[in-house]
Design a protein around this motif. Structure first.
Motif, PDB file in Angstrom:
ATOM      1  N   UNK A1156      -5.931   5.354  -3.149  1.00 36.10           N
ATOM      2  CA  UNK A1156      -6.571   5.594  -1.843  1.00 36.10           C
ATOM      3  C   UNK A1156      -6.077   4.605  -0.805  1.00 36.10           C
ATOM      4  N   UNK A1157      -5.914   3.344  -1.221  1.00 34.34           N
ATOM      5  CA  UNK A1157      -5.450   2.339  -0.259  1.00 34.34           C
ATOM      6  C   UNK A1157      -4.032   2.619   0.201  1.00 34.34           C
ATOM      7  N   UNK A1158      -3.204   3.168  -0.692  1.00 32.90           N
ATOM      8  CA  UNK A1158      -1.820   3.470  -0.322  1.00 32.90           C
ATOM      9  C   UNK A1158      -1.733   4.612   0.681  1.00 32.90           C
ATOM     10  N   UNK A1159      -2.771   5.425   0.752  1.00 32.47           N
ATOM     11  CA  UNK A1159      -2.747   6.558   1.662  1.00 32.47           C
ATOM     12  C   UNK A1159      -3.137   6.228   3.084  1.00 32.47           C
ATOM     13  N   UNK A1160      -3.534   4.978   3.337  1.00 26.30           N
ATOM     14  CA  UNK A1160      -3.899   4.595   4.691  1.00 26.30           C
ATOM     15  C   UNK A1160      -2.678   4.629   5.603  1.00 26.30           C
ATOM     16  N   UNK A1161      -2.962   4.779   6.881  1.00 28.33           N
ATOM     17  CA  UNK A1161      -1.876   5.017   7.843  1.00 28.33           C
ATOM     18  C   UNK A1161      -0.952   3.804   7.975  1.00 28.33           C
ATOM     19  N   UNK A1162      -1.554   2.637   8.051  1.00 31.19           N
ATOM     20  CA  UNK A1162      -0.764   1.427   8.291  1.00 31.19           C
ATOM     21  C   UNK A1162      -0.583   0.601   7.016  1.00 31.19           C
ATOM     22  N   UNK A1163      -0.584   1.240   5.855  1.00 31.43           N
ATOM     23  CA  UNK A1163      -0.471   0.494   4.601  1.00 31.43           C
ATOM     24  C   UNK A1163       0.956  -0.011   4.419  1.00 31.43           C
ATOM     25  N   UNK A1164       1.049  -1.285   4.093  1.00 29.52           N
ATOM     26  CA  UNK A1164       2.331  -1.916   3.808  1.00 29.52           C
ATOM     27  C   UNK A1164       2.149  -2.789   2.574  1.00 29.52           C
ATOM     28  N   UNK A1165       3.032  -2.640   1.617  1.00 31.16           N
ATOM     29  CA  UNK A1165       2.985  -3.470   0.415  1.00 31.16           C
ATOM     30  C   UNK A1165       3.871  -4.687   0.654  1.00 31.16           C
ATOM     31  N   UNK A1166       3.234  -5.842   0.772  1.00 27.47           N
ATOM     32  CA  UNK A1166       3.935  -7.085   1.102  1.00 27.47           C
ATOM     33  C   UNK A1166       4.235  -7.935  -0.122  1.00 27.47           C
ATOM     34  N   UNK A1184       8.067  -5.639   4.207  1.00 31.18           N
ATOM     35  CA  UNK A1184       7.556  -5.025   2.992  1.00 31.18           C
ATOM     36  C   UNK A1184       7.976  -3.577   2.909  1.00 31.18           C
ATOM     37  N   UNK A1185       7.327  -2.845   2.047  1.00 33.09           N
ATOM     38  CA  UNK A1185       7.613  -1.423   1.870  1.00 33.09           C
ATOM     39  C   UNK A1185       6.388  -0.649   2.335  1.00 33.09           C
ATOM     40  N   UNK A1186       6.591   0.152   3.343  1.00 36.96           N
ATOM     41  CA  UNK A1186       5.517   0.998   3.861  1.00 36.96           C
ATOM     42  C   UNK A1186       5.755   2.423   3.435  1.00 36.96           C
ATOM     43  N   UNK A1187       4.746   3.223   3.662  1.00 37.36           N
ATOM     44  CA  UNK A1187       4.869   4.633   3.287  1.00 37.36           C
ATOM     45  C   UNK A1187       5.886   5.338   4.180  1.00 37.36           C
ATOM     46  N   UNK A1188       5.939   4.935   5.463  1.00 32.93           N
ATOM     47  CA  UNK A1188       6.896   5.562   6.368  1.00 32.93           C
ATOM     48  C   UNK A1188       8.333   5.238   5.958  1.00 32.93           C
ATOM     49  N   UNK A1189       8.590   3.946   5.655  1.00 29.77           N
ATOM     50  CA  UNK A1189       9.950   3.590   5.249  1.00 29.77           C
ATOM     51  C   UNK A1189      10.323   4.269   3.937  1.00 29.77           C
ATOM     52  N   UNK A1190       9.360   4.433   3.035  1.00 26.75           N
ATOM     53  CA  UNK A1190       9.628   5.122   1.781  1.00 26.75           C
ATOM     54  C   UNK A1190       9.985   6.582   2.027  1.00 26.75           C
ATOM     55  N   UNK A1221       4.093   9.749  -5.776  1.00 27.74           N
ATOM     56  CA  UNK A1221       5.458   9.247  -5.931  1.00 27.74           C
ATOM     57  C   UNK A1221       5.599   7.857  -5.320  1.00 27.74           C
ATOM     58  N   UNK A1222       4.984   7.649  -4.158  1.00 22.73           N
ATOM     59  CA  UNK A1222       5.051   6.335  -3.514  1.00 22.73           C
ATOM     60  C   UNK A1222       4.396   5.267  -4.384  1.00 22.73           C
ATOM     61  N   UNK A1223       3.224   5.573  -4.918  1.00 21.91           N
ATOM     62  CA  UNK A1223       2.542   4.602  -5.773  1.00 21.91           C
ATOM     63  C   UNK A1223       3.316   4.290  -7.032  1.00 21.91           C
ATOM     64  N   UNK A1224       3.899   5.316  -7.652  1.00 18.79           N
ATOM     65  CA  UNK A1224       4.662   5.095  -8.869  1.00 18.79           C
ATOM     66  C   UNK A1224       5.936   4.291  -8.611  1.00 18.79           C
ATOM     67  N   UNK A1261       0.864  -6.579 -13.464  1.00 22.91           N
ATOM     68  CA  UNK A1261       0.303  -7.860 -13.058  1.00 22.91           C
ATOM     69  C   UNK A1261      -0.524  -7.774 -11.786  1.00 22.91           C
ATOM     70  N   UNK A1262      -0.476  -6.672 -11.084  1.00 25.86           N
ATOM     71  CA  UNK A1262      -1.194  -6.540  -9.819  1.00 25.86           C
ATOM     72  C   UNK A1262      -2.402  -5.635 -10.000  1.00 25.86           C
ATOM     73  N   UNK A1263      -3.480  -6.000  -9.300  1.00 25.78           N
ATOM     74  CA  UNK A1263      -4.692  -5.170  -9.350  1.00 25.78           C
ATOM     75  C   UNK A1263      -4.437  -3.821  -8.707  1.00 25.78           C
ATOM     76  N   UNK A1264      -3.524  -3.786  -7.745  1.00 26.77           N
ATOM     77  CA  UNK A1264      -3.248  -2.530  -7.045  1.00 26.77           C
ATOM     78  C   UNK A1264      -2.577  -1.499  -7.937  1.00 26.77           C
ATOM     79  N   UNK A1265      -2.052  -1.927  -9.088  1.00 24.29           N
ATOM     80  CA  UNK A1265      -1.354  -1.000  -9.980  1.00 24.29           C
ATOM     81  C   UNK A1265      -2.179  -0.612 -11.190  1.00 24.29           C
TER      82      UNK A1265
END
Length: 1529
Positions: A1156-1166, A1184-1190, A1221-1224, A1261-1265
């Motif tokens: 759900x957090x990855x689906x936010x508009x301005x989400x960027x994985x830093x 970082x990697x954002x959904x738009x850049x992906x 796909x972005x999350x994986x 190792x990350x809670x987000x995964x």
């Protein structure tokens, strides 16, 4: 050097003379004195009786009675003592003042706990001393009614509270150190709380409360590990897990020697002392442990005035040392000792409480072997509370520096505890026991352990039998003067070996040999005194004369008196080896069988099978001879001859190993008895070889059922026609002439003209194969005309000529006994069917010698052939031994490996006569003649079977199926090149199993006999093939693969067997040249003085070509790593969209919530693991990697893959598919960065992380995964294939090309880690292509390689080695390393000697004598599986095949007649004789194409590709393809 020599003299020379007694300086005086007095008693007692009493049976009675009583007493006491030590019941006496001192010392050590921080996240836990639990005694009485329930509930509450509140007390108490292990498969229902700590001692317990310890509970705490390093543990807040570290601040490991103590409790009355039983479990993969857990709440003790006994555990040093020895010899093989040795876990069950405990009880003397692993578990099951705890300890690394810490560092509490007196409780009567103040090591030093009751009984019986037979010979007057004392010495050595023989099998060998010799002496003496006028003569020699028998008796007497010297030199093997050898020689030379030494069971099976056959045929022959007439052969004898040929044919086609036959019968009778565990990840990995062997045996049995009936009827009809009487003597001359001509052509002329150097004169074969001039072999070997001729000549010789010759001999012998006719006929026929290579020479020599030269000496031609076949087999052995000797010691080519060799070369010259005598004796006994220390001095070794090696050794490949998970993640076991390359030799073994027998029958390996050795040499493969058993249409062999990168000496010998001699133009000291196609003088002379010869240079066999590329050079540049990461992401997208579970994953609520957090508009994985140099979709503006850049980079690929689905899904930018796909992809790259230690810019770190992910080591190792844990199939089926496929992909810009490439690789390419069992399964299943990433850690090298395997036909050079050379060098290595204990890795006996291939042969010995990287089990190859041979002789004969042949022939006749009547054409045209007609999509092959196609490893494919185009023809309309399009031209 001096100490080693002294040790050899003490434990080798002196022990072999005395039967095992020698002074051991490592044992105390009591042990050595007891051994000395026992041996002196066994020596002096019979001698004193003989000297003091008259030689009557009184001596026999007294001597046997005393020996029986002595051995019965010693064996009974020894067995009972070991049983008491197995129970582990220890009584500890302790004074009151010592108890109080211990209590005060415990109070002084409170507060030792330190605070530890979790390495995986914020927070901290309390560390305290570990609580040691002990099992509840079987005699505990927990009361009745409510009192029982209350006590059980209080017990559970106090135990859990003590584990949870351990942070409030740091009292440390010393106790006996206990290491333990446990099998997790036995306790699936228990709660296991595992920690991710470093390899240090740790205990994880689930505490239910935080109550303080009460004084009344008296919970003791034992320190199991003392370390200065910090211990990190992980905690789970949801389950309120508390971690307790077992450590103390002193910082020393020596204090691991702690004694287990128990305190008495006044609140628990009892009527007797409690008992605790220690049992031992097996170690796990060669590691052990160093800590123990105690809990006095789980025991009951007794606290009464005047009795201060307390029961505790006792160490088990002896068992631990045996495990250490096993680890030393079985490193990496994860051995598990038998349960009879190490016991089993205790299980105490009472009305309210059930406790299970398994412990290793050790002290520091057993810890010196290295790293130890321990798991100590205690389960308390209450009727109301359920399961309480599962305590587990992690690995403990005991470095040598810390192990050798001085004892004076122990604290006062430990020193006080050591003063307590402990002893084992040994029960004499149900209410009477005595204390044993020694442990198992002392007991094992006194006497050997006989684990089974039958072994003890056998030892007593053998001791009494030795005494009885020895005293009989003494009383009989066979020995006088000093020889009486010598004979008493032999008796004492035989009896003492039963008490202290240092080996379970050798202990029985000496007394059994003694009994056999005594029985022979008595029998020969008895027969020689009663020999009358009736004598049995052979060739004029009276075998049963009194002189011959008495001479044989005296010879055996001298041999018996020389027992000390015989066993010192090693002329007699272990008794099991001798039995195998005896049965093998009996079956081969008397019954004509094949080698029976695959095992002791197979030897017994083969001999019994032959004896039963002789017994059945003997009755028929005996009845026929009763009605024999000189001019008329009885019909019953003709029936006997027909059955004799049929039975001999059947026996020659059966292997001596009954295991496959038993497995076949078991699968037919009980087909569904094998349980399959669907949860086992290895259940899908099936080895096809056992089923293939069962199928081959089944086909042969069906074929024999028909063929044997046909053979019996045919030869019965031939024999009953009286042609063997009417046509004499012309028929005999014709048969002998045909046999000589066919044998000379088949076994001499054809093999010589096909050899690489015919007669050592020509420089190339006179008859060449089609592949001879091919630089690279493209397909299976083509069948040549001379190969077909060889097969048909061999068929004619075995199935027609030899049976007729032997029946012709039988028909004119009516004066020979029925038993002789049966045995000789069976032997000659079976040997002719099995190995006819040199039979024609034996037959021709026997006929010529006893017909024209010495007719008067003939004992009838049948007996002459029988005896000459034995003589000629020994003469061939003598010939090979002499060739080996002359080749090895030739002065112009000797290669001295050491100074001793240079000294021994001239020293051996005057002893040539003795060497020749040894060669004759060794040939008669079929023993190896080995060079002493590799020099020119030869010594006769002990007898061995053809298999040579007593132990059934074969290599166990180290992979993920037989190693612990922790070692896979940390140490990467089996990463050396030798272990990884062994799979290629295993595949080569499977290829040989498929085609070896057929190739031998086609003559591609030249002449061969039982025991022959060949070397297969290719670019990187060098394997020694040992032919163990040769039958009619079967060959049992063993393959020994050598190292790819061998030593310098091995490389020199490989060059010798691969280099050609055609260019040599020298003659003596000049170079005059040579004639065309002829060898020069020097080349021809040199080839004749070799112990090996090159038979074939282009032997074609299916295998794998290996290509390895350095991964470091391929990923050195950042752009290449960026490409790899890009294809990694695209691979993840491909596999997730292609998965059948995609819709299920998109609908999973847990995943949707995690993403759900990855689906936010301005989400960027830093995450800092992302790198702009490696990640193509890295957003420099957002760092970082954002959904738009992906989506800018990978959205097009996602949409294309989605369009290729059967039911495309929504693939817009905001769809759930793109979000998944972005999350994986982010998770996969974060896992790569985590494995690379967040240092992806560093090449070594990047490769380390890439290899970790390639082998499946994903660490989230990350809670987000953590959403990935909703379905682990995402990791196993999506991410892992993605990282593996990225290594194969190259520059594919277009999505269409990339999609097709991934789809093609997925079908035709197996990508797996080499430690994965699927890799081995794919190789053995003949997968066309394989790819792996290899991490090599060997001899200081640390590199990564990309390994690519492609299945293709390989070309080998076949080199035949003198089999006596191989046996002699193997025996020499055994003698040098085992007996002489030469540990020098550069010893002279393994230096290169090109004329004998000394280094290659010695390195092929079983480990640890040699160092082969692969040794196959004994493998049987059948001719049924060879396709080309089947096209020549036809397939297997069965009722179904006969029916199909008749039906097809009938249909062809009808079709031909119909076509001829309708169109007037011929049958060939109507049957498309020049065309191959098939229907539907089938394809046709011409005859040549069929013959050149080989089915290897269960994979069948045509030899040449067919030009095939799709068409829309009807299913029933035939398609005719011309043979010109098959690619055969």
């Amino acid at each position: 050097m001096g100490s080693q020599t002294l040790q050899i003299l003490r434990q080798g020379v002196w022990a072999s003379i005395t039967g095992g007694w020698y002074y051991d300086p490592h044992q105390n005086t009591f042990v050595n004195a007891l051994h000395l007095y026992l041996w002196l008693f066994l020596l002096c007692f019979p001698f004193t009786l003989y000297m003091a009493l008259p030689p009557t049976m009184v001596i026999v009675g007294i001597y046997c009675g005393v020996i029986a009583g002595m051995f019965l007493l010693l064996k009974t006491v020894n067995y009972r003592l070991h049983h008491a030590l197995d129970e582990g019941e220890v009584v500890e006496h302790r004074a009151k003042e010592k108890e109080s001192n211990r209590t005060s010392s415990e109070g002084a050590n409170e507060g030792d706990a330190t605070r530890q921080e979790d390495s995986n996240g914020p927070g901290s836990v309390k560390a305290s001393s570990c609580n040691v639990m002990q099992p509840i005694s079987r005699e505990q009485d927990w009361g009745r009614g409510e009192r029982e329930d209350v006590k059980s509930a209080n017990l559970v509450q106090r135990t859990s509270s003590s584990l949870g509140a351990g942070r409030n007390s740091g009292r440390r108490r010393t106790g006996k150190k206990r290491a333990s292990s446990f099998d997790a498969s036995r306790h699936r229902d228990y709660v296991s709380l595992r920690g991710m700590a470093k390899p240090r001692s740790a205990v994880f317990a689930a505490g239910g409360g935080e109550e303080e310890w009460s004084e009344a509970s008296d919970l003791s705490c034992a320190s199991s590990l003392q370390s200065t390093q910090s211990h990190h543990f992980s905690t789970d807040s949801s389950s309120s897990t508390t971690s307790h570290s077992c450590h103390s601040p002193e910082g020393r490991y020596r204090a691991l020697k702690v004694k287990g103590k128990r305190r008495t409790s006044g609140r628990t009355p009892s009527t007797g002392s409690a008992k605790t039983h220690a049992r031992v479990l097996s170690l796990d993969s060669g590691t052990a442990a160093s800590a123990c857990l105690n809990d006095p709440h789980l025991t009951r003790s007794r606290n009464t005035p005047g009795n201060e006994d307390t029961v505790t555990f006792r160490r088990e040093r002896s068992t631990f040392r045996r495990q250490a020895v096993r680890r030393r010899h079985n490193a990496g093989s994860n051995p598990t000792p038998p349960s009879s040795l190490i016991g089993s876990p205790l299980r105490y069950a009472d009305s309210g409480v059930r406790v299970s405990c398994a412990c290793w009880l050790t002290d520091m003397e057993g810890v010196r072997e290295g790293t130890l692993c321990s798991v100590c578990w205690v389960i308390v099951k209450d009727r109301d509370m359920g399961f309480l705890e599962l305590l587990e300890q992690q690995d403990v690394d005991l470095s040598p520096e810390l192990q050798d810490a001085p004892l004076d560092l122990e604290d006062q509490a430990t020193a006080t505890a050591h003063q307590a007196k402990q002893h084992y409780r040994f029960w004499l009567l149900p209410y009477l026991w005595v204390g044993l103040h020694f442990d198992r090591l002392t007991l094992l030093a006194l006497f050997d352990r006989n684990r089974e009751v039958l072994e003890n009984i056998l030892s007593v019986v053998l001791a009494v039998l030795v005494a009885f037979l020895g005293s009989i010979l003494l009383v009989g007057g066979f020995f006088t003067d000093i020889w009486v004392f010598q004979f008493c010495l032999v008796i004492a050595s035989c009896q003492y070996s039963l008490l202290k023989g240092h080996n379970r099998i050798i202990a029985y060998s000496r007394p059994i040999y003694f009994c056999l010799c005594c029985v022979l002496i008595w029998m020969l003496d008895y027969v020689s005194d009663r020999t009358g006028s009736a004598r049995f003569t052979v060739y004029g020699v009276a075998v049963t004369s009194s002189l011959v028998l008495s001479s044989a008796r005296d010879l055996i007497i001298v041999f018996t008196l020389c027992f000390p010297v015989v066993f010192f030199v090693g002329l007699l093997p272990q008794v099991n080896t001798f039995i195998m050898y005896l049965f093998e020689q009996l079956d081969i030379h008397v019954f004509g069988g094949t080698v029976t030494s695959t095992s002791l069971l197979s030897s017994l099976y083969s001999v019994l099978r032959s004896a039963v056959t002789v017994a059945l045929l003997y009755g028929l022959c005996y009845g026929a001879l009763k009605t024999w007439e000189p001019q008329h052969i009885p019909v019953l004898f003709s029936l006997f001859c027909g059955l004799l040929v049929a039975v001999s044919y059947h026996l020659s086609r059966q292997s001596s190993d009954p295991s496959v036959l038993i497995s076949l019968v078991h699968s037919k009778l009980l087909p569904n008895m094998k349980d399959k565990n669907s949860e086992d990840p290895l259940s899908e990995v099936q080895d096809p070889l056992p089923e293939k062997l069962r199928g081959s045996v089944s086909e042969r049995l069906h074929s024999d059922l028909i063929v044997c009936v046909v053979i019996a009827v045919l030869y019965f009809a031939i024999h009953v026609s009286t042609m063997f009487i009417v046509l004499q003597p012309f028929l005999s001359y014709v048969l002998y002439s045909l046999l000589g001509a066919v044998g000379l052509l088949t076994h001499y002329l054809l093999p010589q003209v096909r050899k690489q150097l015919p007669w050592y004169c020509f420089s190339h074969p006179l008859l060449k194969t089609r592949e001879y001039y091919q630089f690279e072999v493209r397909g299976a070997a083509h069948v040549m005309w001379f190969e077909k001729l060889h097969v048909w000549l061999l068929f004619l010789e075995k199935n027609i000529l030899y049976p007729l010759v032997i029946l012709n001999v039988l028909s004119v012998l009516y004066l020979v006994g029925a038993l002789m006719i049966t045995v000789a006929g069976l032997k000659l026929l079976r040997s002719s069917y099995s190995s006819p290579t040199y039979q024609y020479i034996t037959v021709l020599f026997t006929v010529l010698f006893f017909t024209f030269d010495y007719r008067n000496l003939s004992e009838t031609l049948l007996l002459d052939l029988f005896l000459m076949s034995i003589v000629f087999s020994k003469l061939w052995e003598l010939f090979y031994k002499l060739c080996f000797i002359y080749t090895y010691i030739a002065p112009w080519q000797i290669t001295w490996g050491s100074a001793f060799h240079a000294f021994a070369q001239p020293f051996a010259v005057p002893h040539s006569a003795m060497l020749f005598v040894q060669a004759v004796v060794s040939a008669v006994l079929s023993t190896p003649l080995n060079p002493f220390l590799g020099s020119a001095i030869f010594i006769t070794s002990y007898v061995r079977p053809v298999k040579f090696w007593e132990r059934d050794y074969n290599t166990k490949r180290v992979d993920h199926s037989n190693t612990r998970l922790a070692s896979q993640l940390d140490r990467n076991p089996g990463s050396d090149d030798n272990n990884l390359n062994s799979i290629f030799y295993e595949h080569l073994t499977r290829s040989l199993q498929h085609s070896l027998c057929g190739d031998l029958l086609l003559g591609r390996w030249g002449n061969y006999t039982t025991g022959d050795c060949f070397i297969l040499a290719s670019d990187y493969l060098n394997a020694l093939v040992h032919l163990v058993e040769i039958g009619n249409g079967l060959v049992t062999f063993q393959l020994r693969g050598l190292e790819f990168r061998g030593t310098y000496c091995q490389q020199r010998e490989v060059e010798a067997i691969t280099e050609g001699v055609e260019e040599d133009e020298s003659c003596c000291c000049c170079e005059p040249g040579h004639l065309p196609h002829v060898l020069s003088f020097n080349a021809a002379f040199g080839q004749r003085w070799l112990a090996w010869e090159v038979l074939v240079t282009k032997y074609v066999l299916e295998g794998y070509s290996i290509t390895d590329n350095s991964a470091a050079s391929m990923l050195q540049v950042f752009d290449l790593r960026r490409i790899l990461t890009t294809y990694y992401v695209k691979g993840i997208i491909y596999y997730v969209i292609a998965s059948t579970k995609l819709e299920e994953w998109l609908a999973n609520e847990t995943m949707r919530e995690g993403l759900k957090a990855c689906g936010e508009r301005n989400y960027v994985d830093l995450d800092p693991t992302f790198n702009p140099n490696i990640d193509q979709d890295y957003d420099h503006r957002l760092a970082g990697i954002s959904r738009d850049s992906f989506c800018q980079v990978y959205l097009g690929w996602i949409q294309y893959c989605n369009s290729r689905r059967a039911k495309p899904l929504d693939s817009e930018k905001d769809s759930s598919l793109v979000l998944l796909c972005f999350g994986l992809c982010v998770l996969g790259r974060r896992a790569l960065g985590t494995a690379a230690h967040h240092m992806s810019s560093n090449l070594e770190s990047f490769l380390y992380g890439l290899h970790a992910l390639f082998k499946g080591d994903f660490r989230i190792s990350s809670v987000r995964d953590e959403w990935i844990f909703a379905d682990m199939e995402l990791l196993r089926k999506v991410v892992v294939p993605g990282i593996r496929m990225s290594l194969k992909l190259h520059q594919y810009d277009e999505p269409v090309v990339l999609f097709q490439a991934i789809s093609s690789h997925q079908q035709n390419l197996v990508i797996a880690h080499e430690g994965d069992p699927a890799w081995r399964s794919a190789v053995l299943s003949n997968s066309p292509s394989l790819l792996a990433l290899r991490h090599v850690l060997d001899e200081g090298t640390n590199e990564y390689k990309i390994i690519v395997l492609n299945r293709r036909y390989l070309s080998f050079r076949v080199i035949k080695v003198n089999k006596e050379c191989v046996r002699g060098l193997w025996a020499g290595q055994q003698q040098e390393l085992v007996f002489l204990r030469n540990r020098n890795p550069e010893r002279g006996s393994i230096q290169n000697a090109k004329q004998a291939l000394r280094n290659m042969i010695n390195s092929s010995c079983d480990q640890p004598i040699g160092y082969p990287i692969y040794v196959s089990p004994l493998t049987t190859s059948y001719c049924n599986s060879h396709t080309q041979l089947g096209h020549i002789l036809g397939g297997p004969i069965s009722i179904g095949n006969i029916r199909n042949l008749i039906v097809s022939t009938w249909h062809r006749l009808r079709k031909g007649c119909g076509a001829g009547c309708n169109s007037g054409g011929n049958i060939e045209d109507s049957d498309a004789g020049g065309l191959s007609c098939t229907s539907g999509n089938g394809t046709g092959l011409s005859g040549d194409s069929q013959q050149s196609s080989v089915s290897q490893g269960g994979l069948s494919r045509p030899a040449a590709p067919l030009a095939y185009q799709p068409h829309n023809m009807s299913e029933h309309q035939p398609t005719c393809i011309s043979p010109l399009h098959t690619g055969t031209n």
